[in-house]
Structures are given as structure tokens and as C-alpha cells.
Design a protein around this motif. Structure first.
Motif, short mmCIF file in Angstrom:
data_model
loop_
_atom_site.label_atom_id
_atom_site.label_comp_id
_atom_site.label_asym_id
_atom_site.label_seq_id
_atom_site.Cartn_x
_atom_site.Cartn_y
_atom_site.Cartn_z
N MET A 1 0.83 -1.20 0.00
CA MET A 1 0.00 0.00 0.00
C MET A 1 0.86 1.25 0.00
O MET A 1 1.94 1.28 0.61
CB MET A 1 -0.90 0.02 1.24
CG MET A 1 -2.04 -0.96 1.23
SD MET A 1 -3.08 -0.80 2.72
CE MET A 1 -3.81 0.82 2.45
N LYS A 2 0.38 2.29 -0.66
CA LYS A 2 1.06 3.56 -0.64
C LYS A 2 0.84 4.25 0.70
O LYS A 2 -0.13 4.00 1.41
CB LYS A 2 0.54 4.46 -1.77
CG LYS A 2 0.75 3.90 -3.16
CD LYS A 2 0.15 4.86 -4.19
CE LYS A 2 0.32 4.31 -5.60
NZ LYS A 2 -0.31 5.22 -6.61
N THR A 3 1.79 5.15 1.02
CA THR A 3 1.66 5.89 2.28
C THR A 3 0.37 6.68 2.32
O THR A 3 -0.31 6.75 3.35
CB THR A 3 2.86 6.84 2.45
OG1 THR A 3 4.08 6.08 2.42
CG2 THR A 3 2.77 7.60 3.76
N SER A 4 0.01 7.27 1.18
CA SER A 4 -1.23 8.06 1.13
C SER A 4 -2.46 7.19 1.39
O SER A 4 -3.43 7.64 2.00
CB SER A 4 -1.35 8.75 -0.23
OG SER A 4 -1.35 7.80 -1.28
N ASP A 5 -2.41 5.92 0.90
CA ASP A 5 -3.54 5.01 1.14
C ASP A 5 -3.66 4.65 2.62
O ASP A 5 -4.77 4.58 3.17
CB ASP A 5 -3.35 3.72 0.31
CG ASP A 5 -3.42 3.97 -1.18
OD1 ASP A 5 -4.13 4.92 -1.58
OD2 ASP A 5 -2.77 3.24 -1.94
N TYR B 1 -7.34 -3.70 -1.46
CA TYR B 1 -6.02 -3.35 -1.97
C TYR B 1 -5.17 -4.59 -2.27
O TYR B 1 -3.99 -4.48 -2.59
CB TYR B 1 -5.28 -2.48 -0.97
CG TYR B 1 -5.77 -1.05 -0.90
CD1 TYR B 1 -5.30 -0.09 -1.80
CD2 TYR B 1 -6.69 -0.65 0.05
CE1 TYR B 1 -5.75 1.22 -1.74
CE2 TYR B 1 -7.14 0.66 0.12
CZ TYR B 1 -6.67 1.59 -0.78
OH TYR B 1 -7.11 2.89 -0.73
N TYR C 1 -1.16 -3.43 8.85
CA TYR C 1 -1.76 -2.21 8.29
C TYR C 1 -2.94 -1.73 9.13
O TYR C 1 -3.20 -0.53 9.21
CB TYR C 1 -2.18 -2.45 6.84
CG TYR C 1 -1.04 -2.48 5.87
CD1 TYR C 1 -0.19 -1.38 5.74
CD2 TYR C 1 -0.79 -3.60 5.08
CE1 TYR C 1 0.87 -1.40 4.85
CE2 TYR C 1 0.27 -3.62 4.18
CZ TYR C 1 1.09 -2.52 4.08
OH TYR C 1 2.15 -2.54 3.20
#
Length: 440
Positions: free
Chosen positions: A1-5, A214, A225
């Protein structure tokens, strides 16, 4: 996962939690605690934020809410979850969002608390909730583009205004009772009343579902997460609560006899920021209550639809919204009074189940038999706590010999004794079996 996600997941969880009780209870607790506000804040954060985040991680670790109660007989496990979803659904938590949205967001602009106006508001509010529950994708737009920016600007404005308030240099003593002599335990009880641990059990599965979207299926990554998202939400909630506690304590200089957290918020925001601040607060309150109502309502509807699949989700969510609109008209204080005994009785069971799920596997693991024994003992004592809080049989002074009974935490020490003694017995028995096998 992206940091923004990941950040987005944490903010979504933060928005789900920041509902009616999370805005009014901290302000009320700060008002009652006065100069003891930070001790009460500590107790409040422990039960509200701490337990809620642990519950979400426990759900991720277990894989589903039902896995938390798998040690119980099937009928009792089902009964527990049905009661929990009714309490956090149409019986209390969802109607409370409508009441707070009216009391804090609408009534100040009407100049009265007319039952007729409240009834009209309830119909409109829960019609919107139903629409958003049937089309939940629209909620993301509301949270991301409207609620969080307005919330951030409003809270920062309130907090900056509080800092320069002359009377903020000192606070008056607590109102009395446990607020004066046991501020931490009183803060713990106020954290109970938000019912966020119950809410976390409902939101936890929603977070897991979102993470799986995701492509995250591995249990360890799900837990990781989920934990990160929970910490983000927890930090945000702690910051908001600190400001609301401070605001409540500050309210002692402007309100001699406040009726509740909603009144404190309304009066103090108007005192600090005038009509513009009051308008911003109304928007924040209404949107926050809508978000929580939709989050909890959707979780309740999905649970009942899964439990009884022959009855469709649309029927459940429509029934929940209709019942919530009716219950919302009994008034906030009546809702709180009726819910306190149930919450105090059930909350310890949820705490023990969450704790058991978070214990490391293997040597430290709590067996199903020990968990059943502990829950049985805890239930006996938490029922006494619930009866005491209801006031239907007097003050029960004859039971004050029970440790922490006067703080409505009579279940805590028996739970610890059961777990420690039971785990010790498990360990000795396990070791004896190993030695016996080695000898043979």
C-alpha cells in the motif's frame, strides 16, 4: 500500500469514531473534572482510544467478529453479538447521533427545543442516513472533501481561541464526587459510555474489507496495516479529546450549571468564536454524526443480513433507520440513563475477549476453557456493576467490600485473578504432560 492510502485509511477510521459521544462526553468530562481534567483525560483515553484500537487489531487478528466469541457456546456467542449490534444500533448509539446533531447543530439556530422540530429533524436526518447506507460510496466524498477540512479548521480556531482566553490560566476544582477524589476512574467510566470498543468491533471488519480491496490477504500484513491505521486514528482522537477536555474545564467560568456536553460545546464555541464559529461547529457536528450513523448503521445492517441471509440488507437498514428516528425523540439524557447499565454490564466481556485475542500464541495463549471461566466470573461481577449504575435497587453499600465496586469496576480484579491462576494451572499442567511423555 502507498503511504497516502494508509493515511487515508487512518483518517477514515478517525472520522468513523468521531461521532456524537466522542464530541459531547469529553467536553462534559472536562467540565466536571475542572482542575483534575488531565487525570480524567488519562482514564478516558485508556478506555476510549486504547481499548478501541486494541479491539480493531483483535478483529484483524481473529479475522471476523464471530471469531472473538468462538470460545463461547454458539447460542451465547450469537446472543452477545445481537445485543451489541442492537445497543450500538437502533437502541442507543445511532439515535444518539440524531439527538446530538439536533441539540448542538440545529436547535441553537431555532431558538427552542420544540418536540415538533426535533421530530421533523429526526425524519430528515435518518432519511439521509438511509440514503447514504444504501449508497455508501457517497460517504467517502463527504468525509474526504467536507468533514475533515471543516473539522480541522474549526477545531484549530477553537483551540487557538482557548489559549488566549484569560481564564485558561487556572481552573476551578472538580464538581465533587468521584470527579474530585477518583478522577482517573471517573474518566474510565466516561470512556465506557462512548461505546467505542463496541463500535470498533463493527468498524474493524470494515477496515479489513477495505484493506483486502487493496489486495492484502495475508493475516500478518492485515494486522500490520490495521495497527498503523489505528495508530493514526488514535493520535487524531487523542488530540481532539485533549482540546475538548480543556474546553469543558474552561466552560466552568461561563456556565454555572451545564445540562450536558452539547450545551457546553454550543455556549463555549459561541463565546470564543461568535456566530461564525457556531455555524462551523454546526456543520462539523451534523457531518460527524451522519458519518458515525452511516458507519455503524451499515455495519449493523450487514451483520444482521449475514446472520439471517433470507432477509435482505435493505430491509435491515430501513428498519434500523426507522427505529432510530423514533428512539431519537426520547432525548439524550434519557438515552444515556437507559444505556448505562447495559454498557457497564457488557463492556467488560468485550474487554476480556479482546485481551484474550491479543495474547501471543503458544505459551502465553489463553485456552478456550479458561476464557469461558473468566467470562463467566466477569459477567457475574459486571451484572452487579450494571445493577448499581441503574439505581433500581439503591446504592448497594453492603457490597462496597468488593474491590473497585465503588468505581463500577468490580469485575477487574476477579478477571485478573482468573486469568493469572488459570494460566498458571495451564502452564503447570502442560509442563507435567511434557515431562510425563519424556519419562515414558
Amino acid at each position: 500500500m502507498k503511504t497516502s492510502d494508509i493515511i487515508g485509511m487512518g483518517l477514515m477510521l478517525f472520522a468513523f469514531f468521531l461521532g456524537a459521544g466522542n464530541l459531547i462526553f469529553p467536553a462534559w468530562a472536562g467540565y466536571q473534572a475542572g482542575s483534575n481534567l488531565w487525570w480524567s483525560y488519562l482514564g478516558y483515553v485508556l478506555t476510549d482510544v486504547g481499548l478501541s484500537l486494541f479491539a480493531i487489531v483483535a478483529i484483524a487478528r481473529a479475522g471476523s467478529p464471530d471469531a472473538l466469541t468462538e470460545a463461547l457456546p454458539a447460542g451465547l456467542g450469537t446472543l452477545f453479538w445481537v445485543i451489541v449490534y442492537i445497543v450500538i444500533g437502533p437502541a442507543f448509539a445511532i439515535p444518539r447521533t440524531g439527538v446530538v446533531a439536533y441539540d448542538v447543530g440545529v436547535a441553537p439556530w431555532l431558538g427552542s427545543h420544540s418536540p415538533v422540530y426535533q421530530g421533523i429533524h429526526s425524519v430528515i436526518f435518518f432519511a439521509i442516513v438511509l440514503w447514504l447506507c444504501l449508497f455508501p460510496g457517497r460517504l467517502v466524498t463527504v468525509i474526504g472533501k467536507v468533514l475533515l477540512p471543516v473539522l480541522a479548521v474549526t477545531l484549530m480556531s477553537i483551540y487557538l481561541a482557548m489559549i488566549v482566553e484569560p481564564s485558561a490560566a487556572h481552573f476551578t476544582p472538580a464538581t465533587g464526587g468521584n470527579w474530585a477524589v477518583q478522577p482517573v476512574s471517573e474518566g474510565v467510566l466516561q470512556g465506557y459510555l462512548t461505546m467505542d470498543t463496541f463500535g470498533a468491533m463493527a468498524f474493524g471488519i470494515a477496515i479489513i474489507t477495505a484493506l483486502k480491496a487493496y489486495g492484502i490477504e495475508d493475516r500478518k500484513r492485515l494486522v500490520r496495516y490495521t495497527l498503523i491505521s489505528s495508530v493514526i486514528a488514535g493520535v487524531g482522537l487523542c488530540a481532539v479529546y485533549a482540546g475538548l477536555f480543556y474546553l469543558g474545564a474552561l466552560g466552568r467560568f461561563h456556565l454555572d450549571h451545564a445540562a450536558g456536553g452539547g450545551q457546553i460545546l454550543t455556549v463555549m464555541v459561541y463565546q470564543l468564536l461568535g456566530n461564525w464559529g457556531q455555524a462551523a461547529l454546526s456543520i462539523v457536528i451534523i457531518l460527524a454524526c451522519l458519518t458515525t450513523a452511516v458507519g455503524v448503521g451499515t455495519s449493523c445492517g450487514e451483520y444482521f443480513a449475514q446472520r439471517w441471509p433470507k432477509i435482505p440488507y435493505r430491509f435491515w437498514i430501513s428498519s434500523i433507520c426507522a427505529l432510530s428516528a423514533i428512539v431519537a425523540n426520547v432525548g439524550l439524557q434519557t438515552l444515556i440513563t437507559l444505556s448505562v447499565p447495559i454498557v457497564i454490564t457488557l463492556y467488560p466481556l468485550a474487554i476480556v475477549m479482546v485481551f484474550a485475542q491479543l495474547m501471543p500464541r503458544g505459551f502465553w495463549q489463553i485456552s478456550p476453557g479458561l476464557l469461558r471461566l473468566t467470562l463467566s466470573v466477569v459477567l457475574c461481577f459486571s451484572i452487579l456493576d450494571g445493577i448499581k449504575s441503574s439505581g433500581v435497587v439503591g446504592d448497594l453499600h453492603d457490597l462496597n467490600w468488593i474491590p473497585l465496586f465503588d468505581s463500577s469496576l468490580a469485575w477487574l480484579l476477579p478477571a485478573m485473578v482468573c486469568i493469572v491462576c488459570g494460566w498458571t494451572y495451564q502452564s503447570v499442567r502442560r509442563r507435567s504432560l511434557v515431562i510425563g511423555k519424556g519419562v515414558s
